[in-house]
Design a protein around this motif. Sequence first.
Motif, PDB file in Angstrom:
ATOM      1  N   VAL A  42      40.970  49.332  35.369  1.00 43.04           N
ATOM      2  CA  VAL A  42      42.279  48.826  35.776  1.00 43.04           C
ATOM      3  C   VAL A  42      43.362  49.450  34.905  1.00 43.04           C
ATOM      4  O   VAL A  42      43.308  49.358  33.675  1.00 43.04           O
ATOM      5  N   PRO A  43      44.359  50.091  35.523  1.00 41.19           N
ATOM      6  CA  PRO A  43      45.442  50.694  34.735  1.00 41.19           C
ATOM      7  C   PRO A  43      46.314  49.628  34.083  1.00 41.19           C
ATOM      8  O   PRO A  43      46.605  48.587  34.684  1.00 41.19           O
ATOM      9  N   THR A  44      46.732  49.896  32.849  1.00 39.34           N
ATOM     10  CA  THR A  44      47.629  49.008  32.120  1.00 39.34           C
ATOM     11  C   THR A  44      48.752  49.841  31.529  1.00 39.34           C
ATOM     12  O   THR A  44      48.719  51.072  31.568  1.00 39.34           O
ATOM     13  N   ARG A  45      49.722  49.186  30.964  1.00 43.30           N
ATOM     14  CA  ARG A  45      50.845  49.901  30.354  1.00 43.30           C
ATOM     15  C   ARG A  45      50.407  50.739  29.153  1.00 43.30           C
ATOM     16  O   ARG A  45      51.122  51.656  28.739  1.00 43.30           O
ATOM     17  N   ALA A  46      49.211  50.439  28.594  1.00 42.95           N
ATOM     18  CA  ALA A  46      48.739  51.171  27.417  1.00 42.95           C
ATOM     19  C   ALA A  46      47.555  52.077  27.718  1.00 42.95           C
ATOM     20  O   ALA A  46      47.035  52.718  26.823  1.00 42.95           O
ATOM     21  N   GLY A  47      47.125  52.129  28.970  1.00 39.48           N
ATOM     22  CA  GLY A  47      45.969  52.954  29.331  1.00 39.48           C
ATOM     23  C   GLY A  47      45.197  52.322  30.469  1.00 39.48           C
ATOM     24  O   GLY A  47      45.675  52.262  31.596  1.00 39.48           O
ATOM     25  N   GLU A  48      43.984  51.820  30.174  1.00 40.89           N
ATOM     26  CA  GLU A  48      43.212  51.120  31.188  1.00 40.89           C
ATOM     27  C   GLU A  48      42.208  50.197  30.497  1.00 40.89           C
ATOM     28  O   GLU A  48      41.863  50.395  29.324  1.00 40.89           O
ATOM     29  N   ILE A  49      41.785  49.185  31.237  1.00 39.38           N
ATOM     30  CA  ILE A  49      40.796  48.237  30.734  1.00 39.38           C
ATOM     31  C   ILE A  49      39.720  48.055  31.795  1.00 39.38           C
ATOM     32  O   ILE A  49      39.896  48.408  32.961  1.00 39.38           O
ATOM     33  N   THR A  50      38.598  47.468  31.365  1.00 40.43           N
ATOM     34  CA  THR A  50      37.511  47.138  32.278  1.00 40.43           C
ATOM     35  C   THR A  50      37.698  45.729  32.827  1.00 40.43           C
ATOM     36  O   THR A  50      38.015  44.797  32.074  1.00 40.43           O
ATOM     37  N   VAL A  51      37.516  45.586  34.132  1.00 40.49           N
ATOM     38  CA  VAL A  51      37.467  44.266  34.764  1.00 40.49           C
ATOM     39  C   VAL A  51      36.181  44.191  35.570  1.00 40.49           C
ATOM     40  O   VAL A  51      35.904  45.083  36.377  1.00 40.49           O
ATOM     41  N   LEU A  52      35.375  43.173  35.338  1.00 46.36           N
ATOM     42  CA  LEU A  52      34.141  42.950  36.081  1.00 46.36           C
ATOM     43  C   LEU A  52      34.369  41.878  37.139  1.00 46.36           C
ATOM     44  O   LEU A  52      34.965  40.839  36.858  1.00 46.36           O
ATOM     45  N   ARG A  53      33.885  42.149  38.329  1.00 49.51           N
ATOM     46  CA  ARG A  53      33.994  41.170  39.421  1.00 49.51           C
ATOM     47  C   ARG A  53      32.648  40.502  39.651  1.00 49.51           C
ATOM     48  O   ARG A  53      31.633  41.178  39.799  1.00 49.51           O
ATOM     49  N   TYR A  54      32.652  39.167  39.678  1.00 45.70           N
ATOM     50  CA  TYR A  54      31.469  38.375  40.002  1.00 45.70           C
ATOM     51  C   TYR A  54      31.670  37.790  41.397  1.00 45.70           C
ATOM     52  O   TYR A  54      32.441  36.848  41.582  1.00 45.70           O
ATOM     53  N   GLN A  55      30.979  38.392  42.362  1.00 45.81           N
ATOM     54  CA  GLN A  55      31.142  38.034  43.769  1.00 45.81           C
ATOM     55  C   GLN A  55      30.069  37.032  44.173  1.00 45.81           C
ATOM     56  O   GLN A  55      28.871  37.322  44.084  1.00 45.81           O
ATOM     57  N   PRO A  56      30.452  35.839  44.601  1.00 43.77           N
ATOM     58  CA  PRO A  56      29.438  34.852  44.988  1.00 43.77           C
ATOM     59  C   PRO A  56      28.673  35.300  46.218  1.00 43.77           C
ATOM     60  O   PRO A  56      29.192  36.061  47.042  1.00 43.77           O
ATOM     61  N   PRO A  57      27.422  34.865  46.354  1.00 43.89           N
ATOM     62  CA  PRO A  57      26.647  35.226  47.535  1.00 43.89           C
ATOM     63  C   PRO A  57      27.192  34.551  48.788  1.00 43.89           C
ATOM     64  O   PRO A  57      27.923  33.558  48.713  1.00 43.89           O
ATOM     65  N   GLY A  58      26.841  35.091  49.938  1.00 39.04           N
ATOM     66  CA  GLY A  58      27.285  34.516  51.200  1.00 39.04           C
ATOM     67  C   GLY A  58      28.223  35.447  51.927  1.00 39.04           C
ATOM     68  O   GLY A  58      28.804  36.354  51.337  1.00 39.04           O
ATOM     69  N   GLU A  59      28.366  35.228  53.187  1.00 45.69           N
ATOM     70  CA  GLU A  59      29.186  36.096  54.022  1.00 45.69           C
ATOM     71  C   GLU A  59      30.665  35.776  53.877  1.00 45.69           C
ATOM     72  O   GLU A  59      31.058  34.637  53.653  1.00 45.69           O
ATOM     73  N   GLY A  60      31.478  36.798  54.063  1.00 46.70           N
ATOM     74  CA  GLY A  60      32.925  36.625  54.052  1.00 46.70           C
ATOM     75  C   GLY A  60      33.480  36.581  52.649  1.00 46.70           C
ATOM     76  O   GLY A  60      32.834  36.093  51.726  1.00 46.70           O
ATOM     77  N   PRO A  61      34.689  37.110  52.458  1.00 47.53           N
ATOM     78  CA  PRO A  61      35.312  37.099  51.129  1.00 47.53           C
ATOM     79  C   PRO A  61      35.784  35.695  50.771  1.00 47.53           C
ATOM     80  O   PRO A  61      36.207  34.927  51.635  1.00 47.53           O
ATOM     81  N   PRO A  62      35.693  35.334  49.500  1.00 44.68           N
ATOM     82  CA  PRO A  62      36.241  34.034  49.082  1.00 44.68           C
ATOM     83  C   PRO A  62      37.758  34.066  49.164  1.00 44.68           C
ATOM     84  O   PRO A  62      38.369  35.116  49.037  1.00 44.68           O
ATOM     85  N   ARG A  63      38.354  32.925  49.399  1.00 44.03           N
ATOM     86  CA  ARG A  63      39.811  32.888  49.503  1.00 44.03           C
ATOM     87  C   ARG A  63      40.464  32.651  48.148  1.00 44.03           C
ATOM     88  O   ARG A  63      41.660  32.808  47.996  1.00 44.03           O
TER      89      ARG A  63
END
Length: 333
Positions: A72-93
């Motif tokens: 993820v770009p930041t004003r000072a460079g970039e950082i790591t962001v990890l996404r934890y996606q729950p199981p099941g169909e369809g994106p969470p809201r």
Amino acid sequence: MVDVPNLARIAGCEPAVVDWLDAVAEIAGDLPELQSPDPARRRRAAHQLSDALATRFTLPGDARCEVSEYRVPTRAGEITVLRYQPPGEGPPRLAHLSLHGGGFVLGSVREVINDRLLRHRAAASGVAIFAAEYRLAPEHPFPAGLEDCLDALHWLIDAAPGLGIRADRIGIGGISAGGNLAGLVAAHARDSGLRLDHQVLEVPGASLHIDQDASYHQSSALSDFGDLSDTRSAYLNGADPGGRWTAPADITDLAGLPPALVLTAEFDPLRDSGERYAARLSAAGVPVLAWRAPGHLHGSLSITRTSATARAWQSRVVDFLRSRAHLPLSPLT
């Protein structure tokens, strides 16, 4: 040398907490670099300690939870962001941005403890959780870490359509130093016209000035806090905040902040400041759920394999996130 496990037993800590403290002493004894003056070496040793403890005391996370990584770009460079996606169909809201603890100088999204807890929380709540790395002191003093967290939030909002989440249904949360940063992010977002969905503050560093608190004097020996001025010195590194907030307690006007879950621990030096902040939020009209975990320390609420109270703590977070996820949606514009 203070016998911390025995001190905890005398104070009335849960037996599972005393067992955990015994393990801390055992494992730390083989990690001399925990006392290194070099921050990088100290972090590596602390990471080893954290991983060893989590492997022994924290229940595994849900293996069905898919984890993906973003730069993820930041004003000072970039950082790591990890996404934890729950199981099941369809994106969470609903999405939740999670900030790790570590006293502003330690900690990482890569630790086993964070992976296990966030896998469980995402799968059990149905909420997409994004864990943000941020720069650490003393190499990167205030406000570097806060700026990274704010940049991560703005990235999450801007990228929401492509991530399958709703830009108007994003919340923030953090543990310890991460709770400090989460509270500040919520206030900065409010003041820039953004309304976050919620905030979850766990054993939060709500104030950097707790030296006079009863909880600090009663429990600091149990949590390896040492002199709090060392933490302030490392984090601020002699810089003048220039009137900027360095902790949620600095925020004078709390009106309009998002609904909050504030969790504290009975034998935590930060207990009183966290509970004062929860009371101030409530007095300002912010919906607040607050709970104090009996018999626990600042760092012991992850021992879900051995402590029913720690499991109850995690359940309270999951239930809060699930309740936010089930709120009615307003039409997209």
